[in-house]
Design a protein around this motif. Structure first.
Motif, PDB file in Angstrom:
ATOM      1  N   GLU A  41      37.706  13.622  -5.821  1.00 46.18           N
ATOM      2  CA  GLU A  41      38.299  14.416  -4.765  1.00 46.18           C
ATOM      3  C   GLU A  41      38.179  13.674  -3.439  1.00 46.18           C
ATOM      4  O   GLU A  41      37.104  13.252  -3.043  1.00 46.18           O
ATOM      5  CB  GLU A  41      37.583  15.767  -4.662  1.00 46.18           C
ATOM      6  N   VAL A  54      37.980  13.635   0.364  1.00 49.07           N
ATOM      7  CA  VAL A  54      37.603  14.533   1.435  1.00 49.07           C
ATOM      8  C   VAL A  54      38.121  13.950   2.734  1.00 49.07           C
ATOM      9  O   VAL A  54      37.923  12.764   3.004  1.00 49.07           O
ATOM     10  CB  VAL A  54      36.062  14.694   1.503  1.00 49.07           C
ATOM     11  N   GLU A  55      38.815  14.768   3.500  1.00 52.20           N
ATOM     12  CA  GLU A  55      39.316  14.309   4.784  1.00 52.20           C
ATOM     13  C   GLU A  55      38.411  14.822   5.895  1.00 52.20           C
ATOM     14  O   GLU A  55      37.993  15.973   5.874  1.00 52.20           O
ATOM     15  CB  GLU A  55      40.746  14.792   5.011  1.00 52.20           C
ATOM     16  N   TYR A  56      38.112  13.945   6.824  1.00 52.46           N
ATOM     17  CA  TYR A  56      37.260  14.286   7.956  1.00 52.46           C
ATOM     18  C   TYR A  56      38.030  14.070   9.249  1.00 52.46           C
ATOM     19  O   TYR A  56      38.886  13.188   9.334  1.00 52.46           O
ATOM     20  CB  TYR A  56      36.020  13.372   7.992  1.00 52.46           C
TER      21      TYR A  56
END
Length: 94
Positions: free
Chosen positions: A10, A12-14
């Motif tokens: 997965e 993950v966008e930050y």
């Protein structure tokens, strides 16, 4: 055909921002935000290409943000830094 395992990782966008630390402009990913003593703080990791640095987490005070621009400042006081770290660790244990 050889059996291959396909791993679905997965992404993950930050939210990210740039900030100069020790004379070097770096890109930072915001891992977590929290409030303490009427101030907002952010826990960050340095962005290296498409990954996050494994060198550890950094703590900054988050100032009032305008639009998409994120403004932070380094915590100058060792005493303030230690109080914020203690508060963050205590809240993470709950």
């Amino acid at each position: 055909m050889a059996n291959e395992e396909i791993k679905n990782e997965e992404m993950v966008e930050y939210d990210t921002f740039t900030y100069e630390l020790n004379g070097k402009t770096m890109e930072w990913a915001i891992i977590e935000e929290f409030a303490f003593e009427e101030k907002c703080y952010i826990i960050c990791q340095e962005v290296l290409g498409d990954t996050l640095s494994e060198e550890g987490l950094y703590l900054f005070e988050s100032l009032e943000n305008v639009g998409d621009e994120i403004t932070v400042k380094n915590i100058e006081s060792e005493e303030e830094y230690n109080r914020v770290v203690d508060a963050y660790c205590a809240s993470s244990e709950e």
